[in-house]
Design an enzyme around this catalytic site. Structure first.
Site, short mmCIF file in Angstrom:
data_model
loop_
_atom_site.label_atom_id
_atom_site.label_comp_id
_atom_site.label_asym_id
_atom_site.label_seq_id
_atom_site.Cartn_x
_atom_site.Cartn_y
_atom_site.Cartn_z
CE LYS A 71 35.77 40.70 33.57
NZ LYS A 71 34.89 39.54 33.75
CB CYS B 19 31.92 38.59 41.73
SG CYS B 19 32.86 37.12 41.38
CD GLN C 4 31.31 42.83 32.45
OE1 GLN C 4 30.89 42.70 31.30
NE2 GLN C 4 31.90 41.84 33.10
CG HIS D 159 33.04 42.19 40.09
ND1 HIS D 159 34.11 41.77 40.83
CD2 HIS D 159 32.78 41.20 39.21
CE1 HIS D 159 34.48 40.56 40.40
NE2 HIS D 159 33.68 40.20 39.41
CG ASP E 91 35.12 47.79 37.53
OD1 ASP E 91 35.54 47.46 36.41
OD2 ASP E 91 34.71 46.96 38.38
#
Ligand code: PMP
Length: 405
Positions: free
Chosen positions: A224, A361, A201, A122, A198
């Site tokens: 999220k 993104c 997600q 991202h 990261d």
């Protein structure tokens, strides 16, 4: 702990609405999830009974707010298996967490050093490193993972003694594939690089154990994973957080200030300047509690089953290209050669179905896939089989209609 999708769904009253004259079907969960009543009510309860500024002591409400705020830190630490509460730094979200690390490590990066990311990032896990490279003369390198994100032995050469930072996503927001995290981390750690994952997600779907991953930093956003917006987490190992230079300064993060000098506070406060997002932290802890109370494996199996259903129905269509993996994903990303994804998005919206069309993104990844964008349907625990079927029906209908025009 049996998993009952309908009773779980009843905890999300927003989903009972109509949208454009149809039952609302929310399939944009990778962008942000809906919030359960426990989170919504918990935030309201905080404002009704505990609102005050934290860490200023001195009165009843301030103590109450501080206790709830620091308990939230502990709950989030437990949720990702962080060894200590002080390893949790509150931020606005994934983006701020990564920027905090990129600025915080700048004093250790020199010309000729290398910062390694993957081709599935991202922009939030790309631009801060690219800008750090510009500022320091370091080189940004990209591990060329393909759509299936399989590890290839030649990737080992990307990890060198010059690699000072390795930053990778756990799950791609654009195509839903999981990256070969363990292999990548092993190689980065062998070279002594700082490692950042990261998890934006990942946290809503997979139980996370940062102690087992052994990464230096793990970052994610509350919104999220059924929590509020405006709150996120930077987890770091103690020594990794200690070497970060605070990139924001001011109140709360200091222990003593004179006109000549400032003594910074201890962790975690030295990296948290200003009044924090108190109710956000409390809401995020409630979201962790919501997830912990579920059978996580059953939830994931359900989300994957919904995604597989869509995959199996759509893969039969000759005029449609799918970029997500066939199994184990919780989202499906596709394009239709003869239709514009924005038109498809608009048609789905007119039928009450919320998905996402665009570049997610991830411009470089879109370029690698040879498209400007994809249509993405992403699933959460409250989605149903009927919703998955209806998404396919309406999408296929839209493709037919648009092709006839
Ligand atoms: N990384 C990934 C993989 C994401 O999906 C997102 C959000 N789409 C981000 C980073 C940025 O998260 P936020 O906007 O909450 O800071």
């Amino acid at each position: 702990m049996a998993f009952d999708p309908l009773s779980l769904r009843s905890q999300f009253p927003i989903l009972t609405q109509q949208a454009n004259g149809n039952p609302l079907i929310y399939l944009d969960n990778a962008a942000t999830t809906q919030k359960p009543l426990s989170v919504i009510n918990g935030i309201q309860e905080y404002y009704l009974t505990a609102n005050a500024n934290v860490h200023r002591g001195a009165h009843f409400l301030s103590d109450r707010a501080t206790n709830q705020f620091e308990l939230a830190r502990k709950q989030v630490a437990d949720f990702i298996k962080a060894p200590q509460d002080s390893h949790i730094i509150w931020t606005k979200g994934t983006t701020e967490s990564i920027n905090l690390v990129a600025y915080g490590l700048e004093h250790l990066i020199q010309q000729g050093d290398e910062i390694l990311i993957t081709s599935l990032e991202h922009h939030a896990n790309l631009v801060p490193w690219q800008q750090l490279a510009f500022r320091t003369g370091a080189r940004l390198r990209v591990l060329p993972l393909t759509s299936d994100a399989q590890w290839q032995e030649e990737f080992a050469h990307y990890f060198t003694e010059r690699t000072k930072i390795f930053a990778a996503t756990q799950v791609s927001n654009a195509i839903g594939v999981q990256t070969p995290l363990i292999k990548m981390l092993q190689h980065a750690q062998k070279q002594g690089a700082f490692t950042l994952i990261d998890g934006a997600q990942a946290v809503a779907h997979y139980p996370v154990n940062v102690a087992e991953l052994d990464c230096d930093f793990y970052v994610f956003s509350g919104h999220k994973m059924y929590g509020p917006t405006g709150i996120g987490v930077l987890y770091g190992k103690h020594h990794a957080l200690e070497v970060l230079m605070p990139y924001q300064t001011g109140g709360e993060m200091v222990s003593h200030v004179s006109y000549q000098a400032t003594e910074f506070n201890v962790l975690p406060y030295r990296l948290e300047a200003g009044t924090p997002h108190i109710e956000g932290a409390i809401g995020l802890a409630l979201a962790c509690e919501f997830l912990t109370q579920q059978d996580r494996e059953a939830l994931l199996t359900w989300e994957q089953a919904l995604t597989n259903l869509v995959y199996l129905r759509l893969q039969k269509e000759a005029n449609l290209e799918i970029y997500s993996p066939e199994t184990n994903s919780t989202l499906i990303s596709l394009s239709v050669p003869n239709s514009h994804i924005m038109d498809l998005n608009q048609y789905l919206d007119s039928q009450g179905i919320g998905v996402r069309a665009g570049s997610h993104c991830a411009h470089p990844l879109m370029a690698q896939l040879g498209v400007t964008g994809t249509l993405r349907a992403s699933f959460a625990c409250y989605n149903t089989l009927d919703e998955a079927e209806r998404f396919c029906d309406v999408l296929l209908n839209a493709i037919d209609l648009l092709n006839d025009e």
